[in-house]
Design a protein around this motif. Structure first.
Motif, short mmCIF file in Angstrom:
data_model
loop_
_atom_site.label_atom_id
_atom_site.label_comp_id
_atom_site.label_asym_id
_atom_site.label_seq_id
_atom_site.Cartn_x
_atom_site.Cartn_y
_atom_site.Cartn_z
N VAL A 1 0.85 -1.19 0.00
CA VAL A 1 0.00 0.00 0.00
C VAL A 1 0.89 1.24 0.00
O VAL A 1 1.90 1.29 0.71
CB VAL A 1 -0.92 0.04 1.24
CG1 VAL A 1 -1.92 1.19 1.12
CG2 VAL A 1 -1.64 -1.28 1.43
N HIS A 2 0.49 2.25 -0.77
CA HIS A 2 1.29 3.48 -0.84
C HIS A 2 0.39 4.63 -1.28
O HIS A 2 -0.58 4.43 -2.03
CB HIS A 2 2.41 3.31 -1.87
CG HIS A 2 3.71 3.91 -1.47
ND1 HIS A 2 4.83 3.16 -1.15
CD2 HIS A 2 4.10 5.21 -1.32
CE1 HIS A 2 5.84 3.95 -0.85
NE2 HIS A 2 5.42 5.21 -0.95
N GLY A 3 0.69 5.82 -0.80
CA GLY A 3 -0.01 7.01 -1.27
C GLY A 3 0.59 7.53 -2.56
O GLY A 3 1.82 7.54 -2.71
N THR A 4 -0.25 7.99 -3.47
CA THR A 4 0.25 8.42 -4.78
C THR A 4 1.06 9.71 -4.70
O THR A 4 1.86 10.00 -5.60
CB THR A 4 -0.90 8.64 -5.77
OG1 THR A 4 -1.77 9.67 -5.26
CG2 THR A 4 -1.70 7.36 -6.00
N GLU A 5 0.90 10.49 -3.61
CA GLU A 5 1.60 11.76 -3.48
C GLU A 5 2.75 11.68 -2.48
O GLU A 5 3.24 12.71 -2.00
CB GLU A 5 0.62 12.87 -3.08
CG GLU A 5 -0.55 13.05 -4.03
CD GLU A 5 -0.10 13.28 -5.46
OE1 GLU A 5 0.76 14.15 -5.67
OE2 GLU A 5 -0.61 12.58 -6.36
N ASP A 6 3.19 10.49 -2.17
CA ASP A 6 4.28 10.31 -1.21
C ASP A 6 5.61 10.55 -1.89
O ASP A 6 6.02 9.79 -2.78
CB ASP A 6 4.21 8.88 -0.65
CG ASP A 6 5.18 8.64 0.51
OD1 ASP A 6 6.01 9.53 0.78
OD2 ASP A 6 5.09 7.57 1.14
N VAL A 7 6.31 11.60 -1.47
CA VAL A 7 7.68 11.85 -1.96
C VAL A 7 8.70 11.64 -0.85
O VAL A 7 9.91 11.67 -1.11
CB VAL A 7 7.82 13.28 -2.55
CG1 VAL A 7 6.95 13.43 -3.78
CG2 VAL A 7 7.50 14.35 -1.51
#
Length: 267
Positions: free
Chosen positions: A206-212
């Motif tokens: 699972v990951h957020g699309t805006e995670d930098v």
């Protein structure tokens, strides 16, 4: 207060909540304590949840030695499972906790039922590292500016305007400097690439699309490397997707884990 003692005599603090027959271990990010999970832990009360303070944080011992590594942290989790009487558990690790969870599943497959890897990475040299701009934002001399930069990497500006804290995801404020340095080195030196194909536990990435902060490009790398892994991206989410987007993330994780065959019943 429950403490488990590792083979090197380090005392490890942990907490048990929930009334379920299945055990779920929740693993926090780098330099954080069990408080990482405070706001969302009740979402998993259908499980018997275990949260912990990493060595170097919270109520756990804080040795100043070379015992800090993501693989070593996985061994600490096994120590806690033994002390809590859990032969096998589902495991949900986020950020550095996801790195630890990779080693836990690879080194101790008999202890892991379902596996969830959130906002994490296989590590260098195969993973995607955060940008130099992100690194500079966190290294500012102005402590208030650096903290603000960290918060904006974790949460969206919109969410921050309506949630003033306290935040359980921004590090243990009482952590000694030696332990902070060793946590950073442990996470930075993580490299599980070679063992990922050996993971047999059913796995959700699972990951957020805006995670930098931990770039989202790491998610398909992990999912593609672990046999049969499922990938789910949460649109608009940053690093602390599990908190800001808990209405999406928690049911996703619970649904995935409960769809797997039951893990060993405690007792």
């Amino acid at each position: 207060m429950p403490f488990a003692v590792a083979p090197d005599d380090v005392a490890l603090y942990y907490e048990v909540h929930g009334g379920g027959e299945r055990t779920l271990v929740l693993l926090a990010g780098q330099a954080n304590t069990h408080h990482w999970w405070d706001s969302v832990r009740p979402d998993f009360d259908t499980f018997r949840t275990i949260t912990m303070d990493w060595r170097g944080t919270g109520r756990s011992d804080k040795p100043d030695n070379d015992s800090y590594s993501t693989r070593g942290f996985a061994a600490d989790v096994v120590t806690i499972l033994d002390h809590a009487g859990a032969g096998m558990a589902d495991v949900y690790g986020t950020s550095m906790g996801g790195r630890v969870a990779q080693w836990l599943a690879a080194d101790h497959p008999e202890r892991v039922g379902g596996l969830v890897l959130g906002c994490t990475s296989p590590g260098a040299p195969h993973g995607i590292e955060r940008s130099e701009a992100v690194r500079r934002s966190l290294a500012q001399r102005d402590a208030a500016a650096a903290r603000r930069a960290l918060l904006e990497l974790m949460y969206s500006p919109t969410w921050l305007t309506t949630h003033s804290g306290p935040y359980g995801t921004t590090g243990d404020p009482d952590m000694p400097e030696h332990a902070r340095r060793r946590h950073l080195a442990a996470s930075a030196s993580h490299d599980s690439w070679a063992v990922l194909p050996s993971i047999t536990a059913p796995t959700l990435v699972v990951h957020g699309t805006e995670d930098v902060f931990n770039p989202v490009a790491n998610a398909p790398l992990l999912a593609g490397r672990i046999p049969g892994a499922r990938l789910e991206l949460i649109s608009g989410a940053r690093h602390a997707y599990f908190e800001e987007y808990r209405a999406v993330a928690s049911p996703l994780v619970v649904g995935f884990l409960t769809a797997q065959p039951p893990t060993e019943v405690v007792g």
